[in-house]
Design a protein around this motif. Structure first.
Motif, short mmCIF file in Angstrom:
data_model
loop_
_atom_site.label_atom_id
_atom_site.label_comp_id
_atom_site.label_asym_id
_atom_site.label_seq_id
_atom_site.Cartn_x
_atom_site.Cartn_y
_atom_site.Cartn_z
N LEU A 95 27.71 73.56 64.17
CA LEU A 95 26.76 74.37 64.92
C LEU A 95 26.40 73.65 66.22
N MET A 96 26.23 74.41 67.28
CA MET A 96 25.67 73.88 68.52
C MET A 96 24.27 74.46 68.68
N LEU A 188 17.65 77.03 69.74
CA LEU A 188 18.50 78.18 70.06
C LEU A 188 19.89 77.88 69.51
N VAL A 189 20.31 78.65 68.49
CA VAL A 189 21.47 78.31 67.67
C VAL A 189 22.69 79.15 68.04
N ASP A 190 23.83 78.48 68.22
CA ASP A 190 25.12 79.17 68.30
C ASP A 190 25.75 79.19 66.92
N HIS A 191 26.37 80.32 66.57
CA HIS A 191 27.05 80.48 65.28
C HIS A 191 28.55 80.61 65.58
N PRO A 192 29.31 79.51 65.57
CA PRO A 192 30.71 79.54 65.99
C PRO A 192 31.56 80.54 65.22
N TYR A 193 32.57 81.01 65.92
CA TYR A 193 33.52 82.01 65.44
C TYR A 193 32.91 83.40 65.31
N GLU A 194 31.60 83.53 65.58
CA GLU A 194 30.95 84.85 65.59
C GLU A 194 30.65 85.30 67.01
N ASN A 195 30.86 84.45 67.98
CA ASN A 195 30.61 84.82 69.37
C ASN A 195 31.87 84.58 70.20
N ALA A 196 31.80 84.96 71.47
CA ALA A 196 32.99 84.88 72.32
C ALA A 196 33.55 83.48 72.39
N GLY A 197 32.70 82.48 72.46
CA GLY A 197 33.19 81.11 72.54
C GLY A 197 32.06 80.10 72.44
#
Length: 401
Positions: A95-96, A188-197
């Motif tokens: 996660l980023m 503020l969480v990025d959920h990889p492989y669920e967004n454009a990049g």
């Protein structure tokens, strides 16, 4: 022809054709990149081929409204007890997370980048493959948070933010910066492989692996996976050995969550399984993952969305199931993306206006009502704004229990 994230035909960044088959998915992924920016780039849409140096130089997020300067740190978190749910061959779930927080004046480095150039490139390729605008036009949007600024003294409530499906975490930056300026730590969480990049620290940008499979996988599975992501983030921020060097500023007894689209549904899903989250907001997301029949143990929840939600059965079902303080806020003249920075990005790539409420106004309303909600429920500061119509905000109608 472009394909929308659920696999249905689409002719622009977020304009899925409204067929009966796709209608339910449009409500969660829906029309999102079609508002003009007012006062940030130009009054009219920039040509699709405008040079990055011209358009990006004038594009800036609206100034945060609170008294605090804002700092930002970036965390790379790896859950070694959980394989990636969408690409198991990738190994542990990564996660980023962008951490925003009240900062001491005059500290920190330059203002933080909005997103990486590769994240912007992936977003354009996924959502607007026909435009010729360079990715630097989007990645070059100017922010207000300063990298690694020293935190202000004190302890602050924590708000977790989760973006919409296919969209990177950067699209909630305007809200995150404002919350931090008004006395919140924000994850503020990025959920990889669920967004454009999603760009990792090693320079790799993970592409979307399930953007064409949403209807097959199911929104309840996505929301459930995000709930596990968020619980892991809370473990790493509030545990005995926190991953963030400024974690001392977090008051672990005052945690809330808000999200856009599937991220909003994920706020409810997280609350259903994690008692640490005391209050939640869904910004215009279908409730694919249902609230438990017994409610959320009396914890407060706000539904904040466009008029189209009045036709969303999942919102009516959830409204009936919520057992604590609750509000249903409707913002007239908005569409699905109005509660994010997406309208600004749409303007930068030349997507025409379709919503009645311009970007700066919709962001101002989102900031005002989301912050008022958390002020009331995480800071114990009563907010009359939440109790009925406001003459200053005629666009917003309030449904009370």
């Amino acid at each position: 022809m472009n394909r929308s994230p659920n696999g249905s035909p689409s002719t622009s960044l977020t304009r899925p054709r409204l067929s009966a088959l796709a209608a339910s998915v449009v409500l969660v992924l829906g029309p999102a990149l079609a508002l003009p920016v007012v006062g940030a780039a130009s009054a009219s849409a920039a040509p699709a081929s405008a040079p990055a140096s011209v358009t990006a130089a004038s594009a800036q997020l609206p100034r945060p409204t609170g008294p605090h300067p804002v700092g930002r740190s970036t965390l790379h978190l790896v859950d070694r007890d959980r394989p990636d749910p969408w690409v198991p061959s990738a190994g542990p779930r990564q996660l980023m997370v962008s951490m925003y927080y009240p900062a001491r004046p005059g500290t920190g480095g330059p203002t933080a980048p909005y997103m990486t150039t590769e994240e912007a490139r992936h977003l354009i390729e996924l959502r607007a493959p026909d435009v010729t605008v360079p990715p630097e036009v989007i990645s070059g949007v100017r922010t207000w948070a300063h990298t690694d600024a020293r935190p202000a003294r004190g302890r602050f409530p924590l708000v977790v933010l989760s973006p919409g499906f296919t969209f990177p975490r950067a699209t909630l930056t305007g809200l995150a910066e404002d919350l931090a300026s008004r006395g919140y730590a924000v994850a503020l969480v990025d959920h990889p492989y669920e967004n454009a990049g999603t760009t990792l620290p090693d320079g790799r940008t993970l592409p979307c692996a399930i953007c064409d499979e949403f209807s097959t996988i199911g929104g309840d599975a996505v929301a459930g996976s995000r709930a596990r992501d968020v619980s892991f983030v809370l473990d790493r921020l509030t545990g005995r050995h926190p991953a963030w060097r400024y974690a001392r500023v977090i008051d672990a007894g005052r945690v809330g969550m808000a999200g856009h689209s599937i991220g909003g549904n994920s706020a409810a899903a997280t609350m259903a399984g994690d008692a640490r989250v005391r209050a939640g907001v869904n910004m215009d997301g279908t409730f694919f993952s249902k609230v438990p029949e017994g409610g959320l143990d009396g914890r407060p929840f706000m539904m904040f969305g466009a008029e189209a939600r009045h036709g969303d059965e999942s919102w009516h079902r959830t409204w009936a199931d919520l057992d604590g303080w609750k509000r249903w806020m409707t913002v007239a003249g908005t569409d699905h993306g109005s509660f994010t920075d997406v309208p600004l990005l749409a303007d930068l790539v030349g997507i025409p206006d379709t919503a009645q409420v311009p970007y700066e106004r919709s962001l101002a309303l989102t900031r005002a009502y989301v912050t008022a909600f958390f002020d009331q429920h995480l800071k114990d500061a009563p907010q009359p704004l939440l109790d009925g119509p406001s003459p200053d905000n005629p666009e917003v109608s309030v449904r009370l229990p």
